[in-house]
Motif scaffolding. Structure first.
Motif, PDB file in Angstrom:
ATOM      1  N   SER A  34       0.837  -1.191   0.000  1.00 27.05           N
ATOM      2  CA  SER A  34       0.000   0.000   0.000  1.00 27.05           C
ATOM      3  C   SER A  34       0.870   1.238   0.000  1.00 27.05           C
ATOM      4  O   SER A  34       2.049   1.198   0.387  1.00 27.05           O
ATOM      5  N   VAL A  35       0.301   2.357  -0.413  1.00 26.65           N
ATOM      6  CA  VAL A  35       1.035   3.619  -0.403  1.00 26.65           C
ATOM      7  C   VAL A  35       1.436   3.994   1.009  1.00 26.65           C
ATOM      8  O   VAL A  35       2.565   4.432   1.264  1.00 26.65           O
ATOM      9  N   ALA A  48       2.011   2.037   3.581  1.00 30.66           N
ATOM     10  CA  ALA A  48       3.115   1.192   4.042  1.00 30.66           C
ATOM     11  C   ALA A  48       4.419   1.589   3.366  1.00 30.66           C
ATOM     12  O   ALA A  48       5.486   1.558   3.990  1.00 30.66           O
ATOM     13  N   ALA A  49       4.358   1.954   2.085  1.00 28.12           N
ATOM     14  CA  ALA A  49       5.566   2.374   1.371  1.00 28.12           C
ATOM     15  C   ALA A  49       6.139   3.647   1.978  1.00 28.12           C
ATOM     16  O   ALA A  49       7.357   3.778   2.142  1.00 28.12           O
ATOM     17  N   GLU A  50       5.276   4.587   2.327  1.00 29.41           N
ATOM     18  CA  GLU A  50       5.756   5.830   2.926  1.00 29.41           C
ATOM     19  C   GLU A  50       6.342   5.569   4.314  1.00 29.41           C
ATOM     20  O   GLU A  50       7.363   6.167   4.687  1.00 29.41           O
ATOM     21  N   ARG A  51       5.732   4.671   5.066  1.00 27.29           N
ATOM     22  CA  ARG A  51       6.299   4.312   6.370  1.00 27.29           C
ATOM     23  C   ARG A  51       7.663   3.639   6.194  1.00 27.29           C
ATOM     24  O   ARG A  51       8.574   3.842   6.990  1.00 27.29           O
ATOM     25  N   LEU A  52       7.799   2.826   5.140  1.00 25.46           N
ATOM     26  CA  LEU A  52       9.085   2.197   4.864  1.00 25.46           C
ATOM     27  C   LEU A  52      10.147   3.255   4.585  1.00 25.46           C
ATOM     28  O   LEU A  52      11.271   3.174   5.105  1.00 25.46           O
ATOM     29  N   GLY A  53       9.830   4.248   3.765  1.00 26.38           N
ATOM     30  CA  GLY A  53      10.787   5.300   3.464  1.00 26.38           C
ATOM     31  C   GLY A  53      11.227   6.045   4.712  1.00 26.38           C
ATOM     32  O   GLY A  53      12.430   6.260   4.935  1.00 26.38           O
ATOM     33  N   ASP A  92       0.154  -6.952   6.868  1.00 24.29           N
ATOM     34  CA  ASP A  92      -0.405  -6.160   7.977  1.00 24.29           C
ATOM     35  C   ASP A  92      -0.197  -4.671   7.747  1.00 24.29           C
ATOM     36  O   ASP A  92       0.079  -3.904   8.682  1.00 24.29           O
ATOM     37  N   ASP A  93      -0.335  -4.243   6.484  1.00 30.01           N
ATOM     38  CA  ASP A  93      -0.167  -2.848   6.089  1.00 30.01           C
ATOM     39  C   ASP A  93       1.192  -2.291   6.510  1.00 30.01           C
ATOM     40  O   ASP A  93       1.322  -1.132   6.902  1.00 30.01           O
ATOM     41  N   CYS A 121      10.425  -1.870  -7.067  1.00 34.23           N
ATOM     42  CA  CYS A 121       9.797  -1.965  -5.749  1.00 34.23           C
ATOM     43  C   CYS A 121       8.440  -1.288  -5.833  1.00 34.23           C
ATOM     44  O   CYS A 121       8.330  -0.196  -6.416  1.00 34.23           O
ATOM     45  N   PRO A 122       7.398  -1.890  -5.291  1.00 38.43           N
ATOM     46  CA  PRO A 122       6.081  -1.232  -5.317  1.00 38.43           C
ATOM     47  C   PRO A 122       6.137   0.151  -4.679  1.00 38.43           C
ATOM     48  O   PRO A 122       6.766   0.335  -3.631  1.00 38.43           O
ATOM     49  N   HIS A 123       5.518   1.113  -5.335  1.00 42.80           N
ATOM     50  CA  HIS A 123       5.428   2.486  -4.818  1.00 42.80           C
ATOM     51  C   HIS A 123       6.809   3.061  -4.510  1.00 42.80           C
ATOM     52  O   HIS A 123       6.994   3.788  -3.524  1.00 42.80           O
ATOM     53  N   LEU A 124       7.771   2.758  -5.366  1.00 45.65           N
ATOM     54  CA  LEU A 124       9.153   3.148  -5.100  1.00 45.65           C
ATOM     55  C   LEU A 124       9.308   4.652  -4.914  1.00 45.65           C
ATOM     56  O   LEU A 124      10.012   5.108  -3.993  1.00 45.65           O
ATOM     57  N   GLU A 125       8.670   5.455  -5.769  1.00 44.91           N
ATOM     58  CA  GLU A 125       8.835   6.904  -5.658  1.00 44.91           C
ATOM     59  C   GLU A 125       8.269   7.431  -4.347  1.00 44.91           C
ATOM     60  O   GLU A 125       8.786   8.407  -3.792  1.00 44.91           O
TER      61      GLU A 125
END
Length: 290
Positions: A97-98, A100-105, A208-209, A235-239
């Motif tokens: 999800s977007v 989760a991707a932002e939390r990863l960044g 789990d998001d 990678c999903p939602h890389l940007e």
């Protein structure tokens, strides 16, 4: 003893619990793997390192614990290891999800900022002689990142690729130039970052998001290396990952021009392990860095 009986014995011995249910899983390139339900209801993941990869379980356990320490990214909890088998918390599967991707960044920015003792330093308790996938990886410290990267991330794999014929000697010249000119190519000096070390998209699980990081080859290095690896195979939602990272800890100017420089290491590892189109990709990465 059957492989599943061996797994059951190892999981019970490491966790100190009886195994109520055990199922084999696809373990990737490096291991046999199982999902186990313990008698207290906990669900764990266990994998066995091949006999010709000494220290792999120890290195991965130390890496996971070190990455979990700052609380910045989702990492499976280590339940223990016995020198061959590693047991961790089991992570399910989900869709990226977007959010989760932002939390990863943001989490990667915080993880990197947690730092390391030195460039090339292994995780506390981790061996100097570790692994990245099926390839040996030595964590030797150096006073600065260009020296570390040239001596311990480019040179060993370049020499092996040439010696085995995976990379023709004439094609090695751009890579040799990068190795020799690293101080001028590396960009502004930065302190050693706490790296996952093998952060390609296959080592990011979405569940789990959240984005969970698995199979690390952790060490002290340059933070751009993790981000370049994440871009290597998509990678999903890389940007969104990169934008969120930049919000927390902006990268030095010119970082996009250095992506090929940081991708050179994993591409040389793939050249040594798999051949195929990777030698040409490694040469192209080197040329992009020059």
């Amino acid at each position: 003893m059957s492989p599943l009986d061996d797994a059951r014995r190892a999981v019970a011995g490491i966790t100190g619990r009886e195994v109520a249910d055990l199922r084999p899983l696809g373990g990737g390139d490096t291991s046999a793997a199982v999902r186990a339900v313990l008698d207290d209801g906990a669900v764990v993941f266990a994998k066995a390192a091949p006999a010709d990869m000494p220290g792999a379980a120890e290195a991965e356990a130390a890496s996971l614990s070190w990455l979990a320490e700052p609380g910045a990214v989702a990492v499976p909890e280590v339940r223990g290891q016995d020198g061959r088998w590693l047991v961790t918390e089991h992570v399910g599967s989900g869709s990226p999800s977007v959010a989760a991707a932002e939390r990863l960044g943001r989490g990667l920015a915080e993880l990197h900022a947690a730092g390391a003792e030195a460039f090339g330093a292994p995780p506390p308790g981790g061996p100097v002689d570790a692994w990245i996938g099926l390839a040996p990886m030595r964590n030797r410290t150096a006073a600065d990142w260009p020296t570390f990267y040239a001596e311990h991330r480019i040179e060993p794999y370049l020499r092996r690729a040439v010696d085995t014929g995976a990379l023709p000697a004439r094609d090695a010249r751009p890579i040799e130039r990068v190795r020799d000119e690293l101080p001028a190519l590396a960009g502004p000096a930065e302190p050693p970052a706490r790296l996952h070390g093998d952060l390609w998209t296959g080592n990011v699980l979405w569940a789990d998001d959240a984005a969970w990081l698995i199979d690390p080859a952790a060490h002290g290095g340059h933070r751009e290396t993790d981000l370049a690896m994440l871009q290597l195979f998509g990678c999903p939602h890389l940007e969104r990952v990169l934008a969120a990272y930049q919000e927390v800890r902006p990268l030095a100017p010119g970082w996009r021009d250095r992506v090929g420089l940081h991708q050179l290491f994993p591409l040389l590892v793939h050249t040594v392990l798999f051949g195929g189109g990777y030698p040409a990709q490694a040469v192209a990465a080197a040329r992009s860095a020059l």
